[in-house]
Design an enzyme around this catalytic site. Structure first.
Site, PDB file in Angstrom:
ATOM      1  N   SER A 150       1.046  -1.019  -0.038  1.00  0.00           N
ATOM      2  CA  SER A 150       0.085   0.069  -0.012  1.00  0.00           C
ATOM      3  C   SER A 150       0.900   1.461   0.230  1.00  0.00           C
ATOM      4  O   SER A 150       1.896   1.136   0.353  1.00  0.00           O
ATOM      5  CB  SER A 150      -0.744   0.189   1.169  1.00  0.00           C
ATOM      6  OG  SER A 150      -1.272   1.190   1.470  1.00  0.00           O
ATOM      7  N   TYR A 163      -1.105  -1.346  10.715  1.00  0.00           N
ATOM      8  CA  TYR A 163      -1.582  -1.651   9.227  1.00  0.00           C
ATOM      9  C   TYR A 163      -0.197  -1.042   8.375  1.00  0.00           C
ATOM     10  O   TYR A 163       0.389  -1.751   7.553  1.00  0.00           O
ATOM     11  CB  TYR A 163      -2.801  -1.131   8.790  1.00  0.00           C
ATOM     12  CG  TYR A 163      -3.027  -1.334   7.377  1.00  0.00           C
ATOM     13  CD1 TYR A 163      -3.477  -2.384   6.865  1.00  0.00           C
ATOM     14  CD2 TYR A 163      -3.256  -0.010   6.506  1.00  0.00           C
ATOM     15  CE1 TYR A 163      -4.047  -2.362   5.359  1.00  0.00           C
ATOM     16  CE2 TYR A 163      -3.491  -0.339   5.052  1.00  0.00           C
ATOM     17  CZ  TYR A 163      -3.833  -1.369   4.746  1.00  0.00           C
ATOM     18  OH  TYR A 163      -4.207  -1.590   3.239  1.00  0.00           O
TER      19      TYR A 163
HETATM   20  N1  LIG Z   1      -8.833  -0.114  -1.506  1.00  0.00           N
HETATM   21  C1  LIG Z   1      -7.757   0.675  -1.261  1.00  0.00           C
HETATM   22  O1  LIG Z   1      -7.717   1.964  -1.204  1.00  0.00           O
HETATM   23  C2  LIG Z   1      -6.367   0.001  -0.825  1.00  0.00           C
HETATM   24  C3  LIG Z   1      -5.212   0.993  -0.770  1.00  0.00           C
HETATM   25  C4  LIG Z   1      -4.231   0.376  -0.408  1.00  0.00           C
HETATM   26  C5  LIG Z   1      -3.958  -1.117  -0.370  1.00  0.00           C
HETATM   27  N2  LIG Z   1      -4.890  -1.852  -0.361  1.00  0.00           N
HETATM   28  C6  LIG Z   1      -4.756  -3.192  -0.342  1.00  0.00           C
HETATM   29  O2  LIG Z   1      -5.119  -3.858  -1.599  1.00  0.00           O
HETATM   30  C7  LIG Z   1      -5.668  -5.191  -1.274  1.00  0.00           C
HETATM   31  C8  LIG Z   1      -7.086  -5.525  -1.670  1.00  0.00           C
HETATM   32  O3  LIG Z   1      -8.248  -4.625  -1.029  1.00  0.00           O
HETATM   33  P1  LIG Z   1      -9.366  -3.943  -1.694  1.00  0.00           P
HETATM   34  O4  LIG Z   1      -9.436  -2.550  -1.464  1.00  0.00           O
HETATM   35  O5  LIG Z   1      -9.805  -4.627  -3.161  1.00  0.00           O
HETATM   36  O6  LIG Z   1     -10.355  -4.969  -0.567  1.00  0.00           O
HETATM   37  P2  LIG Z   1     -11.773  -5.664  -0.566  1.00  0.00           P
HETATM   38  O7  LIG Z   1     -12.292  -5.611   0.750  1.00  0.00           O
HETATM   39  O8  LIG Z   1     -12.446  -5.327  -1.490  1.00  0.00           O
HETATM   40  O9  LIG Z   1     -11.223  -7.080  -0.999  1.00  0.00           O
HETATM   41  C9  LIG Z   1     -10.385  -7.911  -0.091  1.00  0.00           C
HETATM   42  C10 LIG Z   1     -10.518  -9.295  -0.139  1.00  0.00           C
HETATM   43  O10 LIG Z   1      -9.607 -10.043   0.591  1.00  0.00           O
HETATM   44  C11 LIG Z   1     -10.312 -10.968   1.468  1.00  0.00           C
HETATM   45  N3  LIG Z   1      -9.585 -11.554   2.591  1.00  0.00           N
HETATM   46  C12 LIG Z   1      -9.336 -10.813   3.671  1.00  0.00           C
HETATM   47  N4  LIG Z   1      -8.825 -11.357   4.725  1.00  0.00           N
HETATM   48  C13 LIG Z   1      -8.785 -12.732   4.151  1.00  0.00           C
HETATM   49  C14 LIG Z   1      -8.289 -13.866   4.630  1.00  0.00           C
HETATM   50  N5  LIG Z   1      -7.553 -13.818   5.794  1.00  0.00           N
HETATM   51  N6  LIG Z   1      -8.317 -15.065   3.944  1.00  0.00           N
HETATM   52  C15 LIG Z   1      -8.827 -14.914   2.503  1.00  0.00           C
HETATM   53  N7  LIG Z   1      -9.232 -13.788   2.207  1.00  0.00           N
HETATM   54  C16 LIG Z   1      -8.973 -12.837   2.789  1.00  0.00           C
HETATM   55  C17 LIG Z   1     -11.697 -10.300   1.756  1.00  0.00           C
HETATM   56  O11 LIG Z   1     -12.681 -11.379   1.841  1.00  0.00           O
HETATM   57  C18 LIG Z   1     -11.987  -9.632   0.419  1.00  0.00           C
HETATM   58  O12 LIG Z   1     -12.581 -10.465  -0.798  1.00  0.00           O
HETATM   59  C19 LIG Z   1      -5.364  -5.538   0.292  1.00  0.00           C
HETATM   60  O13 LIG Z   1      -4.140  -6.074   0.523  1.00  0.00           O
HETATM   61  C20 LIG Z   1      -5.468  -3.910   0.862  1.00  0.00           C
HETATM   62  O14 LIG Z   1      -4.722  -4.032   1.854  1.00  0.00           O
HETATM   63  C21 LIG Z   1      -6.053  -1.362  -0.640  1.00  0.00           C
END
Ligand SMILES: NC(=O)c1ccc[n+]([C@@H]2O[C@H](COP(=O)([O-])OP(=O)(O)OC[C@H]3O[C@@H](n4cnc5c(N)ncnc54)[C@H](O)[C@@H]3O)[C@@H](O)[C@H]2O)c1
Length: 258
Positions: A150, A163
């Site tokens: 991130s 985090y």
């Molecule tokens: N959305 C943002 O702005 C953002 C910014 C920076 C980084 N991220 C990172 O991007 C990645 C994806 O995030 P997103 O925004 O698409 O989130 P999201 O919540 O839409 O999707 C995350 C998915 O991970 C699954 N998940 C979580 N913990 C799990 C586990 N222990 N076992 C199996 N599945 C699990 C959830 O069920 C979900 O389907 C993450 O690593 C998040 O930290 C997101």
């Protein structure tokens, strides 16, 4: 097609950026395995995404897995090897992030139990998936691993200390694995998304002030879409990125450029 016949595990493939990558990778010819669970969104979202991909005539499967649990990760990898005999790409995308029920706070207000849980979900999960996948990539003589960090891993994000530390750990783990396994033809790279319009931050961006903060912090002046991150993941998964390893790549509309 960029991913013809590649066997690809995408963790957290049921939502947001993982869902966008699952759909794009399948269209590009991959055999996609979605590893997700129901803890966050309380429905079998990974199964729904896999079925939707199959209905369009592409290949996808769902294996319910909590990627922070060693026995479940072992089972995931064994099932994929039994099905396909190899793993070409591992995309470690899953996390709770800002939708986490665990405390997102500064260090003084973060209980040890929540610190441990956040590290488990964001960093230990990647350790486990790599630990059980790499032996098969070694046997296959090649592989590509994509880790999701991130902008929190690149710059200080006050108020989300655990985090932020975990995402920093993902960057360091990427670098050491790239160094260890480059000589064995396994590439390990890391994506650092900025503010991306996914269910994870839906609650936060419902607040117009937060929405405005994200927009004004981003030189491109808007949130990113999950498909824009999936296109970078596609490049890293494909042989087009054959000389890239240990790369830490922001996809953040310029957030960390300032
Ligand atoms: N959305 C943002 O702005 C953002 C910014 C920076 C980084 N991220 C990172 O991007 C990645 C994806 O995030 P997103 O925004 O698409 O989130 P999201 O919540 O839409 O999707 C995350 C998915 O991970 C699954 N998940 C979580 N913990 C799990 C586990 N222990 N076992 C199996 N599945 C699990 C959830 O069920 C979900 O389907 C993450 O690593 C998040 O930290 C997101």
């Amino acid at each position: 097609m960029l991913l013809s016949n590649k066997v690809i595990i995408i963790t957290g493939g049921g939502s947001g950026m993982g869902k966008a990558a699952s759909e794009l990778f399948a269209k590009e010819g991959a055999k996609v395995v979605i590893a997700d669970y129901q803890e966050v969104y309380k429905r079998p979202i990974g199964k729904e995404v896999a079925e939707n991909i199959q209905e369009k005539g592409y290949e996808a499967r769902y294996i319910e897995t909590d990627v922070s649990k060693e026995d479940e990760v072992k089972n995931l990898i064994n099932e994929v090897i039994n099905l396909y005999g190899r793993i070409d790409v591992l995309y470690n995308n899953a996390s709770h992030g800002y939708s986490s029920p665990y405390t997102m706070a500064d260090i003084l207000n973060t209980p040890l139990t929540d610190w441990s849980k956040i590290l488990e979900l964001n960093l230990t999960s990647i350790f486990l998936c790599c630990k059980y996948t790499i032996p098969h990539m070694l046997q296959n003589g090649k592989g590509s691993i994509i880790n999701c960090s991130s902008i929190n891993g690149l710059v200080a994000m006050p108020g989300a200390d655990a985090y932020t530390a975990a995402k920093g750990g993902v960057i360091s783990l990427t670098r050491v694995l790239a160094s260890d396994y480059g000589p064995k033809n396994i590439r390990v790279n890391c994506i650092c998304p900025g503010a991306i319009n996914t269910p994870m931050i839906a609650g936060a961006i419902a607040n117009p002030e937060v929405q405005k903060y994200f927009q004004t912090s981003t030189p491109l002046g808007r949130l990113g879409e999950p498909e824009e991150v999936a296109k970078l993941a596609l490049f890293l998964a494909s042989d087009d990125s054959s000389y890239l390893t240990g790369a830490i790549i922001p996809v953040d509309g310029g957030w960390t450029a300032r």
